[in-house]
Design an enzyme around this catalytic site. Structure first.
Site, PDB file in Angstrom:
ATOM      1  N   SER A 182       8.256  49.859  69.267  1.00 56.10           N
ATOM      2  CA  SER A 182       7.110  49.299  68.545  1.00 56.10           C
ATOM      3  C   SER A 182       7.403  47.929  67.929  1.00 56.10           C
ATOM      4  O   SER A 182       6.487  47.148  67.694  1.00 56.10           O
ATOM      5  CB  SER A 182       6.651  50.264  67.455  1.00 56.10           C
ATOM      6  OG  SER A 182       7.711  50.511  66.556  1.00 56.10           O
ATOM      7  N   ASP A 423       5.560  50.887  54.725  1.00 53.29           N
ATOM      8  CA  ASP A 423       6.189  50.587  56.014  1.00 53.29           C
ATOM      9  C   ASP A 423       7.051  49.337  55.839  1.00 53.29           C
ATOM     10  O   ASP A 423       6.536  48.219  55.734  1.00 53.29           O
ATOM     11  CB  ASP A 423       5.093  50.367  57.072  1.00 53.29           C
ATOM     12  CG  ASP A 423       5.655  49.948  58.435  1.00 53.29           C
ATOM     13  OD1 ASP A 423       6.879  49.686  58.541  1.00 53.29           O
ATOM     14  OD2 ASP A 423       4.863  49.879  59.397  1.00 53.29           O
ATOM     15  N   HIS A 426       8.084  47.627  60.365  1.00 50.35           N
ATOM     16  CA  HIS A 426       7.302  46.706  61.202  1.00 50.35           C
ATOM     17  C   HIS A 426       7.026  45.408  60.430  1.00 50.35           C
ATOM     18  O   HIS A 426       7.428  45.287  59.270  1.00 50.35           O
ATOM     19  CB  HIS A 426       6.006  47.400  61.630  1.00 50.35           C
ATOM     20  CG  HIS A 426       6.267  48.645  62.431  1.00 50.35           C
ATOM     21  ND1 HIS A 426       6.235  49.907  61.876  1.00 50.35           N
ATOM     22  CD2 HIS A 426       6.603  48.804  63.729  1.00 50.35           C
ATOM     23  CE1 HIS A 426       6.539  50.808  62.805  1.00 50.35           C
ATOM     24  NE2 HIS A 426       6.774  50.162  63.939  1.00 50.35           N
TER      25      HIS A 426
END
Ligand SMILES: *[C@@H]1O[C@H](CO)[C@@H](O)[C@H](O)[C@H]1NC(C)=O
Ligand SMILES: *[C@@H]1O[C@H](CO)[C@@H](O)[C@H](O)[C@H]1NC(C)=O
Ligand SMILES: *[C@@H]1O[C@H](CO)[C@@H](O)[C@H](O)[C@H]1NC(C)=O
Ligand SMILES: *[C@@H]1O[C@H](CO)[C@@H](O)[C@H](O)[C@H]1NC(C)=O
Ligand SMILES: *[C@@H]1O[C@H](CO)[C@@H](O)[C@H](O)[C@H]1NC(C)=O
Length: 444
Positions: A182, A423, A426
Site C-alpha cells: 500500500s 495512521d 501511510h
C-alpha cells in the site's frame, strides 16, 4: 542521467567471457544443488544451508495449487535451512565502474526539507479524481496544510524540477508499473495525480481496482499501473482487497505468479517491507507435496523473497530495454518519544518535520536495510535504488493520522483518544510520495 554500466562497450570481451563462465557455473551449480535437495531432503542439519534455484517453471502434473486467502498448511515444522541461489552474470564486472560513477555524482538522498509554498503542492488534492480516501487528509478534516508545502533539497546539488510534459514524453509508448504494497500504491496514486491534469478527461481512463490497476493516457499511448504484490513472491495475501495479515503463507521460491504480469512493463518500480514486519511467516516451497509449511522470521523470509525477485531481475532484465527501480523502506512514526524525549504520542498532531540531522526511528530496521543493500549491490547494473528512507524519516508531519477514511467503525473510547487509531504509516497526498516521484523523474 543514470549511467548503466553495460551501456559501455569497452569491456565487452571481458564481460562476454565472464558471462559464459557464469552461465556454465550456474547451470552446473543449480543442477547439483537441485539433485542434492532431492537426495538430502530429510537429512539436512539445521545449521547448514542448501541453495535452490527459484522460479523454476512448474511441472504441469505436479503444479502446486495457487495460494489464496483460503490456503492452509497441513502442518508446520522448523525452517529447514534452504536458501535461494541466484547469480547475476554481469554483476561483478559492473560493480567497480558503477562505484566510480557514483562517487562523481551527488547523493540525492542526503539533504533537508525546505518550506516552499510557492511551488508546492505540485497538484491540488480536490482536483485529482483518482485520489484515495485513505490519503486525502484535507478532505477528511486536516486543517493544517503545511505538510503539502515542503521541497526536498539535496545538500550538494538540485533535484530536477518536476515537469509534467517532460515526464509524459519519457513515458510515451511505455508502460510504467509500480509493484508492491500500500505504500507503493500511495506512490502510484501520487504519480497519477501528478500526471493526469494535462490529459483531457475523455482521453484518459482508469481500470477498476483489481490486482492490476491501470491508468491510461490515449494521446501518449502510455499507462501508469499498480500491481498488488506486498511480499513480491506468491502468497495468500495476493488479493488486494480481501487479504490476510494474520497467518501469512508464501512461496519463498517463486515470483512467477506476479512476474507474468509485470514482465511486460518498460519501467518497474518495486517496494516491499512492512508486510515482513508482522512476525514470523509460513513458507510453502514449490516442490512441497504434502502441504507441510516451515516457520521463519520475517527478515529471514524477506531475504528469500528478495532472492527470488533478484533471480528474476538477473535473468530477465536487459537494462537497455527495461528500467528497474527499488524503493527502500518507508518509515513509520509510531512513538513520539523517539523524536521528543518524554512524550507519549505518535504522529498525531505533528505539524512540522523533524529538524535534526540524520534522525532515524526504530521503525526502519537496519538489518533489513543491510540485507536489501547486499541484494541490490549484486544487481547494481540492473536496478537503481530510490532511497527514500532517510528523507522520509524527517516527515513525522506527513502521515494521515486521524484524517482519512477508516473502514472499520471506531468505538467511542477510540474516538476520545485520537492517537489510538492514528495512521502513522501511510502518507497524505499531496505530500511526501510526490517527492519520491520527483526522485524517480530525476533518475529516468
Ligand atoms: C484547488 O482546488 C480548489 C477547489 O477546486 C480551489 O478552490 C483552489 O483554488 C485550488 N488550488 C490550487 C492551488 O489550484
Ligand atoms: C517542460 O518540458 C517541456 C518538454 O521537454 C519543455 O518544452 C518545457 O519548456 C518545460 N517546461 C519548463 C517550465 O521547464
Ligand atoms: C502503444 O504502445 C504499445 C506498447 O506499450 C505498442 O505495442 C503499440 O504499438 C503502441 N501503439 C501505437 C499506436 O503507437
Ligand atoms: C494434507 O495431508 C493429507 C493426508 O496426508 C493429504 O491427503 C492432503 O493432500 C494434504 N494437503 C495438501 C494441501 O497437501
Ligand atoms: C539508504 O540510505 C541509508 C542512509 O540514509 C543507508 O544507510 C542505506 O544503506 C541506504 N540503502 C540502500 C539500499 O542503498
Amino acid at each position: 542521467m543514470m549511467q548503466r554500466c553495460n551501456r559501455r562497450k569497452t569491456h565487452f570481451p571481458l564481460l562476454a567471457f565472464l558471462f559464459l563462465a557464469f552461465i556454465l557455473f550456474s547451470i552446473f551449480y543449480n543442477e547439483r544443488s537441485i539433485q542434492r535437495i532431492h537426495q538430502d531432503q530429510d537429512r539436512v542439519p539445521k545449521s547448514s544451508f542448501t541453495y535452490i534455484k527459484p522460479n523454476l517453471p512448474r511441472h504441469p502434473k505436479r503444479a502446486p495449487k495457487v495460494l489464496d486467502r483460503f490456503s492452509t498448511c497441513n502442518s508446520t515444522r522448523e525452517y529447514s535451512g534452504r536458501k535461494i541461489g541466484w547469480v547475476d552474470p554481469e554483476a561483478e564486472a559492473c560493480r567497480r565502474r558503477e562505484t566510480l560513477l557514483l562517487e562523481e555524482s551527488c547523493d540525492l538522498f542526503s539533504g533537508k526539507w525546505v518550506f516552499d509554498n510557492k511551488a508546492y503542492p505540485l497538484y491540488n488534492e480536490s482536483s485529482c479524481p483518482y485520489m484515495s480516501d485513505q490519503l486525502a487528509c484535507h478532505k477528511h478534516g486536516r486543517s493544517d496544510l503545511g505538510y503539502q508545502h515542503w521541497r526536498w533539497q539535496p545538500h550538494n546539488c538540485n533535484l530536477k524540477r518536476w515537469n509534467v510534459t517532460e515526464m509524459w514524453e519519457k513515458l510515451r509508448g511505455k508502460r510504467l508499473m509500480f509493484v508492491g504494497d500500500s505504500l507503493n500504491r500511495g506512490q502510484w496514486i501520487s504519480m497519477v495525480c501528478l500526471l493526469q491534469s494535462v490529459i483531457a478527461a475523455n482521453k484518459r481512463s482508469m481500470s477498476p481496482n483489481a490486482e492490476l490497476t491501470i491508468f491510461r493516457a490515449e494521446e501518449y499511448n502510455a499507462t501508469v499501473e499498480f500491481l498488488w504484490a506486498p511480499l513480491l513472491v506468491e502468497s495468500n495475501s495476493d488479493d488486494p482487497v480481501n487479504h490476510r495479515l494474520d497467518e501469512r503463507i508464501l512461496r519463498p521460491d517463486s515470483v512467477l505468479r506476479h512476474s507474468a504480469r509485470w514482465e511486460h512493463a518498460d519501467i518497474l518500480v518495486f517496494n516491499t517491507y512492512l508486510w515482513w514486519r508482522q512476525g514470523p511467516v509460513k513458507l510453502l516451497w514449490s516442490d512441497e507435496q504434502n502441504g507441510v509449511c516451515e516457520h521463519l522470521d520475517g527478515l529471514g523470509a524477506m531475504e528469500l523473497a528478495m532472492g527470488a525477485w533478484a533471480d528474476w531481475v538477473a535473468a530477465e532484465v536487459n537494462p537497455l530495454k527495461k528500467l528497474v527501480f527499488f524503493v527502500t523502506m518507508s518509515p513509520t512514526h509510531l512513538w513520539s518519544r523517539e523524536w521528543e524525549t518524554g512524550s507519549e504520542g505518535n504522529c498525531y498532531n505533528e505539524k512540522t518535520p523533524i529538524d535534526f540531522d540524520v534522525y532515524w526511528g526504530s521503525g526502519s530496521d537496519l538489518p533489513t536495510m543491510r540485507m536489501v543493500e547486499k541484494v541490490l549491490n549484486r544487481l547494481s547494473s540492473k536496478v537503481s535504488v530510490i532511497n527514500i528512507t532517510q528523507l522520509s524519516e524527517y516527515r513525522k508531519d506527513g502521515h494521515p493520522s486521524i484524517y482519512r477514511k477508516f473502514w472499520e467503525t471506531l468505538s467511542p473510547e477510540k474516538l476520545s483518544n485520537p492517537s489510538s487509531y492514528s495512521d502513522c504509516i501511510h502518507w497524505c497526498l499531496p505530500g511526501v510520495p510526490d517527492v519520491w516521484n520527483e526522485l524517480l523523474f530525476h533518475l529516468l
